[in-house]
Write a protein that holds these residues in place. Structure first.
Motif, PDB file in Angstrom:
ATOM      1  N   THR A 149      34.109  57.295 164.139  1.00  0.00           N
ATOM      2  CA  THR A 149      35.484  57.036 164.559  1.00  0.00           C
ATOM      3  C   THR A 149      36.471  57.787 163.671  1.00  0.00           C
ATOM      4  O   THR A 149      37.477  58.307 164.154  1.00  0.00           O
ATOM      5  CB  THR A 149      35.781  55.522 164.519  1.00  0.00           C
ATOM      6  N   GLY A 150      36.187  57.852 162.388  1.00  0.00           N
ATOM      7  CA  GLY A 150      37.050  58.582 161.464  1.00  0.00           C
ATOM      8  C   GLY A 150      37.100  60.073 161.743  1.00  0.00           C
ATOM      9  O   GLY A 150      38.105  60.730 161.471  1.00  0.00           O
ATOM     10  N   ILE A 151      36.022  60.622 162.284  1.00  0.00           N
ATOM     11  CA  ILE A 151      35.953  62.049 162.608  1.00  0.00           C
ATOM     12  C   ILE A 151      36.697  62.370 163.900  1.00  0.00           C
ATOM     13  O   ILE A 151      37.275  63.439 164.046  1.00  0.00           O
ATOM     14  CB  ILE A 151      34.475  62.491 162.728  1.00  0.00           C
ATOM     15  N   ASN A 152      36.716  61.434 164.829  1.00  0.00           N
ATOM     16  CA  ASN A 152      37.278  61.664 166.162  1.00  0.00           C
ATOM     17  C   ASN A 152      38.794  61.865 166.081  1.00  0.00           C
ATOM     18  O   ASN A 152      39.525  61.011 165.575  1.00  0.00           O
ATOM     19  CB  ASN A 152      36.941  60.480 167.066  1.00  0.00           C
ATOM     20  N   GLU A 153      39.281  62.984 166.611  1.00  0.00           N
ATOM     21  CA  GLU A 153      40.706  63.306 166.566  1.00  0.00           C
ATOM     22  C   GLU A 153      41.529  62.483 167.557  1.00  0.00           C
ATOM     23  O   GLU A 153      42.746  62.401 167.411  1.00  0.00           O
ATOM     24  CB  GLU A 153      40.912  64.792 166.846  1.00  0.00           C
TER      25      GLU A 153
END
Length: 140
Positions: free
Chosen positions: A79-83
């Motif tokens: 989730t942290g990677i998803n823009e």
């Protein structure tokens, strides 16, 4: 297994289908790591208290999880990677709430408080309202 609530905020310019796809991706991550999503709720497009990454609104999604800590860690990493996700939060809970969440109950209450507005065709051709006197001409 421990119980969690995971809420994420998706960008305002996403379509509802894209938001549903984000929720489905989160569900897949949890199930691949031995957990399960007990309940998923989409709270809709709501205003933010302050701007986040030039967004004034965001799509809110809440997932009730029954998953091991490793599955939740992987979900948070992805989730942290998803823009498309501008914020997320996962908390551990003692038990999941039965029925709709407080946000869903609030939305239902707000809809019912408005009541029936009735048929708006009583004003006919949208002429002057009968409770207002016509304006007087400005004279010299």
């Amino acid at each position: 297994m421990p119980l969690y609530e995971h809420v994420f905020l998706a960008r305002q310019d996403l379509a509802q289908a894209q938001v549903d796809a984000l929720a489905e991706t989160a569900t897949n991550i949890i199930t691949e790591h031995g957990g399960k999503v007990v309940k998923a709720e989409t709270w809709g497009l709501r205003g933010l208290a302050y701007r986040i990454a030039k967004n004034r609104k965001a799509h809110y999604v809440m997932l009730d999880l029954d998953a091991p800590a490793a599955a939740v860690a992987e979900l948070e990493r992805q989730t942290g990677i998803n823009e498309d996700v501008i914020r997320f939060m996962t908390i551990r809970v003692d038990e999941h709430e039965n029925g709709p969440s407080a946000m869903m109950r609030r939305q239902e209450r707000d809809r019912s408080d408005r009541g029936d507005r009735g048929d708006r065709s009583d004003r006919g051709d949208r002429g002057p309202r009968p409770d207002r006197a016509p304006r007087e001409e400005m004279g010299a």
